[in-house]
Scaffold this active site. Structure first.
Site, PDB file in Angstrom:
ATOM      1  N   LYS A  87      19.360  43.154  25.482  1.00 43.00           N
ATOM      2  CA  LYS A  87      20.632  43.201  24.746  1.00 43.00           C
ATOM      3  C   LYS A  87      21.319  44.546  24.973  1.00 43.00           C
ATOM      4  CE  LYS A  87      19.023  39.928  21.253  1.00 43.00           C
ATOM      5  NZ  LYS A  87      18.463  39.706  19.914  1.00 43.00           N
TER       6      LYS A  87
ATOM      7  N   GLN B 160      16.539  42.631  14.640  1.00 41.00           N
ATOM      8  CA  GLN B 160      15.725  41.771  15.491  1.00 41.00           C
ATOM      9  C   GLN B 160      14.611  41.116  14.672  1.00 41.00           C
ATOM     10  OE1 GLN B 160      16.355  41.116  18.814  1.00 41.00           O
ATOM     11  NE2 GLN B 160      14.735  39.586  18.596  1.00 41.00           N
TER      12      GLN B 160
ATOM     13  N   ASP C  68      24.869  37.990  14.630  1.00 39.00           N
ATOM     14  CA  ASP C  68      23.935  36.869  14.833  1.00 39.00           C
ATOM     15  C   ASP C  68      24.426  35.609  14.120  1.00 39.00           C
ATOM     16  OD1 ASP C  68      21.881  37.491  16.587  1.00 39.00           O
ATOM     17  OD2 ASP C  68      20.642  38.473  15.058  1.00 39.00           O
TER      18      ASP C  68
END
Ligand code: NAP
Length: 318
Positions: free
Chosen positions: A54, A98, A124
């Site tokens: 990422k 994460q 997200d």
């Protein structure tokens, strides 16, 4: 004739290319590049790889991505404090934590952390506010993996309106938002899961079959209507040579990759499905690259919305 392969790597590259001029415009208007804050608690090996990818992909297109680490023996409150600081920073447009968090942080840590992220920075798309917006088909930041699936279907010319879609899997991050996105594009959607009776027969009704299960090679040819479009979201690391030999023929590139690395990432869809399906996303090179591309797209969108909110031309997402 074998299934048409839907190339997620190429679609992801096209999406990233389309973001570049938007990022340049944002950088000029904001006086800084759009910013993404990534929080990583602990050292889960798979998470380390995801986060590294990422950061790399964000940097390549001109986003400023920053990694904030929390020790593996930290508390959920430590993550919450980092999230609060990122929420407050004007130079950070997107925030993600994460998953998974270390087990020691408690069973409810993930929910508490997701709830704490500013919905306008929730790239997200997991927060209750953004999920609610998705349910109501309103603008918001939506989950990256199912958004990536929609992108590859639409850009590959797969008709969604009126199609019968079957989604196997009902997780909050893939299955449920996937079903909603297909529904909003006027597919007739069935969601299947571990308690579904006669799963193969249900799957065979699909014009578009999405497998998001996490069981390697589970979806066999008898699950697939001839000519159907099959999207393989699953990624499972397999290290048993007997399984690899059973699934992939001698001399195939996948066998060679296993011999080289000692493990293989395998999707939920059995290789034999290529002989029945009309089109298929491969693993690797299908949904995986799209997920990261859509994370970058969400970050750009969040930054554009912040800019519009600041200049008063458009209300912010939050
Ligand atoms: P998850 O939370 O474990 O959910 C799996 C779903 O599959 C559950 O709804 C479960 O049903 C269902 N399921 C399990 N066994 C089944 C069976 N035998 N028959 C029918 N349904 C079954 O997983 P997830 O987070 O959604 O991820 C799914 C897969 O996608 C994983 O392999 C993950 O690594 C992969 N993934 C890939 C990406 C990417 O970018 N490529 C992104 C996210 C996830 P129940 O609800 O009844 O238990």
């Amino acid at each position: 004739m074998g299934a048409r392969i839907l190339d997620g790597t190429a679609v992801a590259a096209a999406i990233r290319d389309e973001l570049k001029p938007r990022i340049a415009a944002l950088a000029a208007a904001l006086g800084r590049p759009p910013g993404l804050g990534i929080v990583l608690a602990g050292h889960d090996p798979a998470s380390e790889i995801y986060v590294r990818n990422k950061l790399k992909k964000a940097g390549e297109i001109g986003l400023r991505a920053e990694l904030i680490r929390v020790p593996a023996d930290g508390r959920a409150e430590d993550v919450l404090a980092v999230v609060a600081a990122l929420n407050a920073r004007a130079d950070v447009d997107g925030v993600l934590v994460q998953s998974p968090l270390p087990a020691g942080m408690g069973a409810d840590a993930e929910t508490r952390v997701i709830d704490a992220i500013d919905p306008g920075k929730d790239v997200d798309g997991f927060s209750a506010v953004n999920v609610g917006r998705l349910v109501q088909n309103r603008p918001g930041l939506a989950a990256c993996t199912p958004t990536g699936v929609i992108e590859i279907l639409e850009r590959s010319g797969v008709p969604i309106a009126g199609a019968r879609a079957v989604v196997i899997g009902r997780s909050d991050i893939v299955g449920k938002p996937m079903a909603l996105m297909l529904l909003h594009r006027h597919a007739t959607v069935t969601i299947c899961h571990s308690r579904t009776r006669d799963l193969a027969a249900m799957a065979r009704t699909a014009d578009i079959l999405v497998a998001a299960i996490g069981r390697p090679a589970f979806v066999t040819a008898d699950f697939v209507k001839p000519g159907a479009v099959v999207v393989d979201v699953g990624t499972t690391q397999v290290s048993d040579p007997a399984l690899v030999e059973a699934w992939f023929p001698d001399g195939s590139p996948r066998r060679a990759a296993f011999a080289k690395n000692g493990s293989l990432v395998v999707g939920d869809v059995h290789p034999d499905v290529a002989g029945v399906a009309g089109a298929l996303t491969p693993v690797p090179g299908g949904v995986g690259p799209l997920t990261i591309a859509l994370l970058l797209a969400n970050t750009v969108r969040a930054a554009e919305t912040h800019l519009a909110g600041r200049s008063g031309t458009r209300p912010g997402l939050e």
